[in-house]
Motif scaffolding. Structure first.
Motif, PDB file in Angstrom:
ATOM      1  N   HIS A 192      75.927  58.656  84.404  1.00 60.23           N
ATOM      2  CA  HIS A 192      74.496  58.357  84.573  1.00 60.23           C
ATOM      3  C   HIS A 192      74.234  56.878  84.373  1.00 60.23           C
ATOM      4  N   GLU A 193      75.310  56.113  84.195  1.00 58.01           N
ATOM      5  CA  GLU A 193      75.158  54.664  83.979  1.00 58.01           C
ATOM      6  C   GLU A 193      75.064  53.967  85.327  1.00 58.01           C
ATOM      7  N   LEU A 230      64.285  60.855  95.194  1.00 57.92           N
ATOM      8  CA  LEU A 230      63.631  61.564  94.095  1.00 57.92           C
ATOM      9  C   LEU A 230      64.454  61.450  92.814  1.00 57.92           C
ATOM     10  N   PHE A 231      65.765  61.670  92.936  1.00 56.76           N
ATOM     11  CA  PHE A 231      66.641  61.579  91.765  1.00 56.76           C
ATOM     12  C   PHE A 231      66.605  60.171  91.178  1.00 56.76           C
ATOM     13  N   LEU A 232      66.752  59.181  92.032  1.00 59.40           N
ATOM     14  CA  LEU A 232      66.799  57.802  91.537  1.00 59.40           C
ATOM     15  C   LEU A 232      65.468  57.383  90.924  1.00 59.40           C
ATOM     16  N   SER A 233      64.383  57.916  91.459  1.00 57.49           N
ATOM     17  CA  SER A 233      63.070  57.552  90.905  1.00 57.49           C
ATOM     18  C   SER A 233      62.937  58.069  89.474  1.00 57.49           C
ATOM     19  N   LYS A 234      63.730  59.117  89.147  1.00 60.92           N
ATOM     20  CA  LYS A 234      63.649  59.661  87.787  1.00 60.92           C
ATOM     21  C   LYS A 234      64.585  58.941  86.816  1.00 60.92           C
ATOM     22  N   VAL A 235      65.699  58.423  87.339  1.00 58.16           N
ATOM     23  CA  VAL A 235      66.697  57.862  86.414  1.00 58.16           C
ATOM     24  C   VAL A 235      66.694  56.334  86.352  1.00 58.16           C
ATOM     25  N   LEU A 236      66.184  55.686  87.364  1.00 62.02           N
ATOM     26  CA  LEU A 236      66.256  54.214  87.354  1.00 62.02           C
ATOM     27  C   LEU A 236      65.076  53.613  86.593  1.00 62.02           C
ATOM     28  N   LEU A 296      90.178  60.185  85.834  1.00 60.35           N
ATOM     29  CA  LEU A 296      88.930  60.903  86.089  1.00 60.35           C
ATOM     30  C   LEU A 296      88.086  60.857  84.821  1.00 60.35           C
ATOM     31  N   PHE A 297      86.847  60.469  84.960  1.00 59.47           N
ATOM     32  CA  PHE A 297      85.949  60.392  83.811  1.00 59.47           C
ATOM     33  C   PHE A 297      84.756  61.310  84.058  1.00 59.47           C
ATOM     34  N   ASP A 298      84.476  62.196  83.102  1.00 57.94           N
ATOM     35  CA  ASP A 298      83.310  63.061  83.245  1.00 57.94           C
ATOM     36  C   ASP A 298      82.269  62.688  82.184  1.00 57.94           C
ATOM     37  N   GLU A 299      81.300  61.919  82.590  1.00 61.57           N
ATOM     38  CA  GLU A 299      80.236  61.452  81.697  1.00 61.57           C
ATOM     39  C   GLU A 299      80.787  60.954  80.361  1.00 61.57           C
ATOM     40  N   PRO A 300      81.667  59.963  80.412  1.00 55.94           N
ATOM     41  CA  PRO A 300      82.369  59.532  79.194  1.00 55.94           C
ATOM     42  C   PRO A 300      81.476  58.913  78.138  1.00 55.94           C
ATOM     43  N   THR A 301      80.277  58.499  78.507  1.00 53.42           N
ATOM     44  CA  THR A 301      79.407  57.855  77.510  1.00 53.42           C
ATOM     45  C   THR A 301      78.176  58.683  77.179  1.00 53.42           C
ATOM     46  N   SER A 302      78.073  59.881  77.756  1.00 46.49           N
ATOM     47  CA  SER A 302      76.832  60.648  77.591  1.00 46.49           C
ATOM     48  C   SER A 302      76.609  61.149  76.169  1.00 46.49           C
ATOM     49  N   ALA A 303      77.687  61.319  75.414  1.00 47.82           N
ATOM     50  CA  ALA A 303      77.527  61.854  74.064  1.00 47.82           C
ATOM     51  C   ALA A 303      77.407  60.746  73.016  1.00 47.82           C
ATOM     52  N   LEU A 304      77.380  59.497  73.474  1.00 49.59           N
ATOM     53  CA  LEU A 304      77.430  58.383  72.525  1.00 49.59           C
ATOM     54  C   LEU A 304      76.045  57.848  72.185  1.00 49.59           C
ATOM     55  N   ASP A 305      75.926  57.360  70.949  1.00 50.27           N
ATOM     56  CA  ASP A 305      74.719  56.620  70.599  1.00 50.27           C
ATOM     57  C   ASP A 305      74.641  55.397  71.513  1.00 50.27           C
ATOM     58  N   PRO A 306      73.433  55.024  71.899  1.00 52.92           N
ATOM     59  CA  PRO A 306      73.284  53.954  72.896  1.00 52.92           C
ATOM     60  C   PRO A 306      74.030  52.669  72.562  1.00 52.92           C
ATOM     61  N   GLY A 309      93.148  52.395  94.106  1.00 54.18           N
ATOM     62  CA  GLY A 309      92.485  51.197  93.598  1.00 54.18           C
ATOM     63  C   GLY A 309      90.967  51.246  93.666  1.00 54.18           C
ATOM     64  N   GLN A 310      90.446  52.293  94.286  1.00 54.74           N
ATOM     65  CA  GLN A 310      88.988  52.393  94.413  1.00 54.74           C
ATOM     66  C   GLN A 310      88.358  53.005  93.156  1.00 54.74           C
ATOM     67  N   VAL A 311      87.118  52.587  92.885  1.00 61.50           N
ATOM     68  CA  VAL A 311      86.328  53.220  91.834  1.00 61.50           C
ATOM     69  C   VAL A 311      85.179  53.952  92.519  1.00 61.50           C
ATOM     70  N   VAL A 312      85.198  55.274  92.432  1.00 65.74           N
ATOM     71  CA  VAL A 312      84.148  56.077  93.040  1.00 65.74           C
ATOM     72  C   VAL A 312      83.306  56.688  91.929  1.00 65.74           C
ATOM     73  N   CYS A 313      82.022  56.403  91.931  1.00 65.18           N
ATOM     74  CA  CYS A 313      81.124  56.975  90.939  1.00 65.18           C
ATOM     75  C   CYS A 313      80.360  58.137  91.561  1.00 65.18           C
ATOM     76  N   VAL A 314      80.196  59.182  90.779  1.00 61.69           N
ATOM     77  CA  VAL A 314      79.503  60.382  91.244  1.00 61.69           C
ATOM     78  C   VAL A 314      78.279  60.576  90.366  1.00 61.69           C
ATOM     79  N   ILE A 315      77.123  60.639  91.003  1.00 58.65           N
ATOM     80  CA  ILE A 315      75.879  60.866  90.275  1.00 58.65           C
ATOM     81  C   ILE A 315      75.194  62.104  90.837  1.00 58.65           C
TER      82      ILE A 315
END
Ligand code: ADP
Ligand code: MG
Length: 253
Positions: free
Chosen positions: A207-208, A247-253, A172-182, A40-46
């Motif tokens: 990356h969402e 450092l990572f978050l400063s680049k993506v947020l 399991l979802f691997d970047e399911p929206t990365s290839a989509l137009d915004p 029942g958990q949702v674990v996001c990996v960034i």
């Protein structure tokens, strides 16, 4: 009935990974990963590109062979030669960045084939389940369309509906929206959000950050083949403890 046997999950994590190592030649991509996903958990990996997120995800259903360590799915060791790997895989739905639909089949047929072949469902039952899942992702009227007639976002929702038609215990979802137009991202995230609300166990490489914050129960930050930091998404995103996370978050947020 063709539904897979229910497995006892009381107190058993949906996914447990211990000491997982994986190299490609001399490139050590996973350097000892330990973590778990509860039912029942949702674990996001960034994490940055190349940090090993996809490799980790693909080790869960043994699309990649771990070099060492343990991967337990509902308590079952997927690397044990005694394990019926197909049976374990049937409990795990997977959605990739590319939609991987069969281009020469209608949407409905895309949802029906694996149900027929793997679960041995009758045509009528498989079609009924397929239509129900298409409705669930908001695409009931696209059953007879060909994938090429759909937008990327619609294709990805079909891919999700296809995975759901197998009645998986987890997704399991691997970047399911990365290839989509915004402008197409939101509908796909909404479908994933609905799934999470229904209690689906999910591991989501994404990356969402908004999705991770609002839907995730746990956030895992990977860098260089290790888990640098994990915890409550709101905590990790607003108050990262490690310099690499900051450092990572400063680049993506
Ligand atoms: P991420 O998903 O975080 O971007 P990946 O797990 O895809 O990272 O890749 C991690 C590293 O493993 C990268 O250096 C990548 O080049 C390498 N890699 C991934 N898959 C393979 C493969 N099949 N063969 C060789 N190297 C690979
Ligand atoms: Mg990847």
């Amino acid at each position: 009935m063709s539904t897979p046997q229910p497995t006892p999950t009381d107190g058993v994590p949906a996914i447990r990974i211990r000491g997982l190592h994986k190299s490609y030649g001399s490139n050590e991509v996973l350097k000892g990963i330990d973590f778990h996903v509860d039912p029942g958990q949702v674990v996001c990996v960034i994490g940055p590109s190349g940090s090993g997120k996809s490799t980790l995800l693909r080790c869960v259903n043994r699309l990649e062979e771990p070099d060492s360590g343990e991967v337990l799915v509902e308590g079952i060791d997927i690397c044990d030669p005694e394990t019926d790997l197909d049976a374990v895989r049937a409990r795990i739905g997977m959605v990739f960045q590319g939609f991987n639909l069969f281009g020469h089949m209608t949407v409905l047929k895309n949802l029906v084939v694996a149900q027929r072949q793997v679960l041995k469902r009758s045509k009528a039952e498989a079609e009924e389940i397929a239509r129900a899942n298409l409705a669930k992702v908001g695409l009931a009227e696209k059953a007879d369309a060909m994938p090429s007639q759909l937008s990327g976002g619609q294709q990805q929702r079909v891919a999700i509906a296809r995975a759901l038609s197998m009645n998986p215990d987890m997704m399991l979802f691997d970047e399911p929206t990365s290839a989509l137009d915004p402008e197409l991202v939101g509908d796909v995230l909404q479908v994933m959000r609905d799934l999470a609300d229904e209690g689906m166990t999910m591991m989501v490489v994404t990356h969402e950050m908004g999705f991770a914050r609002e839907v995730g129960d746990k956030l895992v930050f990977m860098d260089g083949g290790v888990i640098v930091e994990e915890g409550d998404p709101v905590e990790v995103l607003s108050n990262p403890q490690h310099e690499r996370t900051q450092l990572f978050l400063s680049k993506v947020l």
